[in-house]
Design a protein around this motif. Structure first.
Motif, short mmCIF file in Angstrom:
data_model
loop_
_atom_site.label_atom_id
_atom_site.label_comp_id
_atom_site.label_asym_id
_atom_site.label_seq_id
_atom_site.Cartn_x
_atom_site.Cartn_y
_atom_site.Cartn_z
N TYR A 14 -90.16 -42.47 -44.74
CA TYR A 14 -90.62 -41.37 -43.89
C TYR A 14 -89.46 -40.85 -43.04
CZ TYR A 14 -92.56 -39.09 -39.79
OH TYR A 14 -92.79 -38.20 -38.78
N PHE A 15 -88.75 -41.76 -42.36
CA PHE A 15 -87.62 -41.34 -41.53
C PHE A 15 -86.51 -40.72 -42.37
CE2 PHE A 15 -89.39 -44.54 -38.56
CZ PHE A 15 -89.52 -43.72 -37.45
N ALA A 16 -86.27 -41.28 -43.54
CA ALA A 16 -85.22 -40.74 -44.42
C ALA A 16 -85.55 -39.31 -44.82
CB ALA A 16 -85.08 -41.63 -45.65
N ALA A 17 -86.79 -39.07 -45.22
CA ALA A 17 -87.18 -37.72 -45.63
C ALA A 17 -87.17 -36.75 -44.45
CB ALA A 17 -88.57 -37.76 -46.28
N LYS A 18 -87.66 -37.20 -43.32
CA LYS A 18 -87.73 -36.33 -42.15
C LYS A 18 -86.35 -35.85 -41.70
CE LYS A 18 -89.67 -35.99 -37.51
NZ LYS A 18 -90.32 -34.73 -37.67
N PHE A 19 -85.33 -36.71 -41.82
CA PHE A 19 -84.00 -36.36 -41.34
C PHE A 19 -82.99 -36.14 -42.48
CE2 PHE A 19 -86.00 -38.75 -37.84
CZ PHE A 19 -85.99 -37.75 -36.88
#
Length: 125
Positions: free
Chosen positions: A56-61
């Motif tokens: 989730y964090f990887a995709a968001k940023f």
């Protein structure tokens, strides 16, 4: 719910939001207390990161999963967290144990009425 990490893998978003708010409040309360007292009196803060949250964090940023993990770890430490743990290996052990239990139940399905179905959860808490 005391061990819940609020990853929302098993709860509705409303329940997850309530648990997250409770944990967030306590987390920041301890961070603020630690800033006000001598380091010998600090409460040790440890954070566990479940494998479900990193993509989730990887995709968001727009980062790789490894880069997201490094940055998230750095961010948490900059807040005052003492230890950051990755629970991926614990999730792997959980999957292996669920697999072992399913195979055992499958072999007993003709002898035991309630051997199947089997319900499992990937909750990191």
């Amino acid at each position: 719910l005391s061990d819940c990490l609020a990853c929302d893998s098993c709860m509705t978003s409303e329940e997850g939001a309530r648990v997250f708010q409770q944990n967030q409040k306590e987390f920041f309360r301890v961070l603020n207390l630690n800033k006000k007292c001598d380091t010998s009196k600090h409460k040790v803060l440890a954070v566990s990161i479940c494998p479900q949250s990193l993509p989730y964090f990887a995709a968001k940023f727009s980062l790789s999963v490894n880069e997201a993990a490094k940055r998230l770890c750095g961010f948490l430490k900059s807040l005052g967290v003492h230890y950051v743990f990755d629970t991926t290996i614990a999730a792997d052990f959980s999957i292996l144990e669920s697999q072992r239990e399913f195979v055992q139940r499958y072999h007993r399905r003709n002898q035991e009425e309630h051997a199947l179905p089997m319900f499992a959860s990937a909750c990191p808490g």
